[in-house]
Enzyme design. Structure first.
Site, mmCIF file in Angstrom:
data_model
loop_
_atom_site.group_PDB
_atom_site.id
_atom_site.type_symbol
_atom_site.label_atom_id
_atom_site.label_comp_id
_atom_site.label_asym_id
_atom_site.label_seq_id
_atom_site.Cartn_x
_atom_site.Cartn_y
_atom_site.Cartn_z
ATOM 1 N N PRO A 60 32.545 42.949 27.179
ATOM 2 C CA PRO A 60 32.306 41.576 27.578
ATOM 3 C C PRO A 60 32.930 40.153 27.014
ATOM 4 O O PRO A 60 33.039 40.129 26.132
ATOM 5 C CB PRO A 60 30.622 41.890 27.366
ATOM 6 C CG PRO A 60 30.433 43.043 26.624
ATOM 7 C CD PRO A 60 32.091 44.136 26.830
ATOM 8 N N GLU A 61 33.350 39.714 28.140
ATOM 9 C CA GLU A 61 34.029 38.031 27.983
ATOM 10 C C GLU A 61 32.637 37.049 27.563
ATOM 11 O O GLU A 61 31.432 37.394 27.850
ATOM 12 C CB GLU A 61 34.782 37.916 28.796
ATOM 13 C CG GLU A 61 35.892 38.601 28.158
ATOM 14 C CD GLU A 61 36.740 37.951 29.084
ATOM 15 O OE1 GLU A 61 37.384 37.074 29.461
ATOM 16 O OE2 GLU A 61 37.908 38.859 29.930
#
Length: 270
Positions: A2-3
């Site tokens: 996840p960014e």
């Protein structure tokens, strides 16, 4: 992994269910995450009110009157809100029961995430040296220009350094550099102020669009797996090596930088 846009989407998804609620129960099924979950976490949270859910870089914070829980999703973590008493799944490691009857569950198959406690999260070693938020007024081309002087580091590595600016992960670095017309291997110290202004705006535009897309493709955080539709937005270059450049139709090239895929246009990016 996840960014920043996915973490922000997660924050937006869980905040309405958690803010203003009292923690009525804490269950740690497996505290062996990247760093051990504090053994006294249940005592620290029990009967406390979650005042706010905040994000800084890729960290989430559950703010209470006495301190904050620091949550990181790691490489495979997710948060979801449970309303139907559905049984915990194999990798549901931590859960908070709330006064509205809902349960916040943390799932992390690879256990690279974290649940930590801090009385002053801003001073925590994981947080205190982070660079500015990319969507804040503190981040701009002049800042990038100043920090880059004398740097021989490739520009892609430079903007992915959390001491320079937080949350510009690999996919979004590819996209922003393409929009700004900058070759990913160009030395950071050799880029002009004008080009840094374009790059800063491209970073803001790319991340803002991704957050909006995350909101439209997000699965319901209630009684779901809690995972947004990662990268469902239309990407201009990342993952498109060998395809035609959207601007000039040249074949997009792929190289490896720090063991990460880097895609660029050999004509448009200099």
């Amino acid at each position: 992994m996840p960014e920043l846009p996915e973490v922000e989407t997660t924050r937006q998804g869980i905040a309405p269910h958690c803010e203003g609620q009292t923690v009525t129960g804490v269950r740690v099924r497996n505290g062996k995450l990247r760093w051990p979950v504090p053994e006294d976490l249940p005592d620290l949270l029990q009967h406390k009110i979650i005042r706010a859910v905040e994000r800084r870089a890729k960290y989430l914070f559950l703010h209470l009157d006495t301190g904050s829980v620091i949550v990181h999703l790691g490489m495979s973590g997710s948060l979801r809100v449970i309303t139907d008493n559905s049984p915990a799944m194999k990798h549901d490691h931590v859960e908070l029961s709330l006064s509205n009857g809902r349960i916040l569950r943390f799932n992390d198959p690879r256990r690279f995430g974290c649940w930590l406690w801090s009385e002053d999260y801003r001073a925590h070693p994981l947080i205190r040296d982070l660079g500015p938020e990319p969507l804040s007024p503190d981040f701009n081309g002049a800042l990038l220009f100043r920090l880059s002087r004398g740097k021989q580091t490739p520009i892609k590595s430079f903007i992915m350094d959390n001491h320079v600016v937080v949350g510009v992960g690999n996919i979004y670095a590819n996209e922003a550099l393409y929009k700004a017309g900058i070759h990913p291997k160009r030395k950071a110290g050799r880029i002009s102020l004008d080009r840094y202004h374009k790059l800063a705006e491209a970073i803001k535009e790319t991340l803002s669009a991704a957050i909006l897309m995350g909101g439209t493709t997000l699965r319901d955080f209630v009684n779901s797996d809690g995972k947004p539709g990662y990268f469902a937005q239309s990407l201009l270059v990342y993952g498109r090596a060998g395809e035609a450049c959207p601007e000039c139709q040249a074949s997009l090239k792929e190289i490896r930088m720090n063991n990460r895929s880097t895609v660029y246009c050999p004509r448009c990016q200099r």
